[in-house]
Design an enzyme around this catalytic site. Structure first.
Site, PDB file in Angstrom:
ATOM      1  CG  HIS A  44      -4.440  -3.892   3.003  1.00  0.00           C
ATOM      2  ND1 HIS A  44      -3.990  -3.635   3.711  1.00  0.00           N
ATOM      3  CD2 HIS A  44      -4.423  -2.849   2.090  1.00  0.00           C
ATOM      4  CE1 HIS A  44      -3.920  -2.011   3.763  1.00  0.00           C
ATOM      5  NE2 HIS A  44      -4.187  -1.641   2.750  1.00  0.00           N
TER       6      HIS A  44
ATOM      7  CD  GLU B  10      -3.713  -6.415   5.490  1.00  0.00           C
ATOM      8  OE1 GLU B  10      -4.835  -6.110   5.411  1.00  0.00           O
ATOM      9  OE2 GLU B  10      -2.796  -6.293   5.047  1.00  0.00           O
TER      10      GLU B  10
ATOM     11  CB  CYS C 295      -0.958  -0.194   0.937  1.00  0.00           C
ATOM     12  SG  CYS C 295      -2.424   1.028   0.708  1.00  0.00           S
TER      13      CYS C 295
END
Length: 380
Positions: A354, A356, A264
């Site tokens: 992202h 995660e 990001c």
């Protein structure tokens, strides 16, 4: 921001955009006034992770999903220690949450943390307006003694803009801390916190990585004081054009040839470190359903996004940079925005989204394994 919390659901509220468009509804969360950049998130789930993502600092988030708050708020899914959005806009808030992990309602949580919101708004019309006109400054005003429309609009137009905002230090940790590896420790990573989400070091810890999370003000010497096998640059809020310190630190890492991974904001920092520019998107990408193609494999992933800026790098060629050859590794299939970069002569790569997956799909989890592979290759 000024707030109170008593009987908010019966209190009138007004949303005012800087171009003069007005939406009326009811207070949701705290009562008072707040300002920020109006953006929309297309995720149908994951509102708790969205609210606690530091990348949303100084943004008023419009939820496109009509029903919000259905599963309440729990004590496990927060991505940081507080809610970071400056305002919240929903259409139909849940009257009674239903989930075995729920501890309180979303309305209660917003009120407890002083977050001013508005409900009963036609979020579809508001989202279409932002898509056509672009993200812009906004104010939410609630209470029984609201200012007149002219006063509210003047206050919105006096609020700071997102372009040119340097915000990472406002959300990052002030003191370094360690997230220990799960099981056998295999590697040490220095993670520069520009607004990191809690799940990110956890995903690395799952892979045997001891993560030293460092403040945004960390220097190159601070990074190498932990003797890292790899260096990570996190997500975060604000305009990457202001992040000169982070760019300088990243260049120091690239000069040493240490395996590097950014997500990001970290992707935008890598872009700048390589000599590319950045620019503000019209309305950005926010949500958990964004299609991205990994150009190194041809695979299409459904991914989680939260960014209003992007890297200006050529899609159709390999670029020469001060650190060797670089190419665009990932691209958004909706609008061809650069979603990833990789160096061909050094162990460094980044993505704009992202991996995660908090909240979001797990399609991009392999990127953490790719980071591990870079560190394994460097050690070998």
């Amino acid at each position: 921001m000024t707030t109170s919390t008593r009987g908010a659901d019966k209190v009138p509220a007004v949303l005012v955009l800087e171009d003069g468009r007005i939406f009326r509804g009811r207070a949701y969360g705290a009562v008072g006034e707040t300002f920020g950049e109006a953006v929309f998130s297309t995720g149908m789930t994951g509102y708790q992770e969205t609210l606690t993502d530091p990348s949303y600092h100084r943004q008023v988030v419009v939820m496109t999903a009509p029903h919000v708050g259905n599963t309440g708020v729990n004590d496990e899914d927060a991505e940081s220690k507080r809610i970071w959005v400056s305002g919240y806009v929903v259409r139909d808030p849940a009257r009674v949450p239903s989930n075995w992990r729920s501890r309180r309602t979303l309305d209660e949580e917003l009120a407890a943390q002083g977050v001013v919101g508005i409900s009963g708004v036609d979020t579809r019309a508001l989202t279409r307006h932002l898509r056509e006109r672009g993200a812009m400054r906004v104010g939410i005003f609630s209470g029984n003694a609201l200012p007149d429309e002219g006063t509210m609009l003047a206050e919105v137009r006096q609020a700071p803009e997102m372009q040119g905002a340097d915000l990472s230090a406002e959300v990052a940790t002030k003191e370094a801390y360690v997230v220990p590896a799960q099981g056998e420790k295999k590697f040490t990573v220095a993670a520069v916190d520009l607004g990191i989400k809690g799940m990110t070091p956890y995903r690395m810890a799952e892979r045997g990585i001891e993560v030293h999370v460092l403040p945004a003000t960390a220097t190159v010497d601070d990074v190498y004081a932990v003797n890292p096998d790899g260096v990570f640059f996190s997500n975060g809020p604000g305009d990457p054009a202001t992040a000169d310190h982070a760019v300088s630190v990243m260049r120091g890492v690239l000069e040493r040839g240490t395996p590097l991974f950014g997500i990001c904001f970290g992707n935008q920092i890598l872009g700048r470190a390589l000599g590319f520019g950045t620019y503000k998107l019209k309305y950005g990408h926010r949500g958990i359903n964004q299609p991205v193609q990994d150009r190194t494999t041809g695979k299409v992933e459904v991914t989680a996004h939260n960014h209003g800026f992007a890297v200006d790098a050529p899609l159709d060629k390999v670029s020469d940079t001060p650190f060797g050859r670089a190419e665009v590794s990932h691209v958004c299939l909706n609008d061809n925005v650069v979603e990833g970069l990789q160096l061909l002569d050094k162990p460094a790569f980044s993505v704009q989204y992202h991996p995660e997956a908090a909240a979001g799909p797990h399609d991009a989890a392999y990127l953490f394994d790719r980071f591990v592979s870079l560190m394994e290759g460097q050690r070998a």
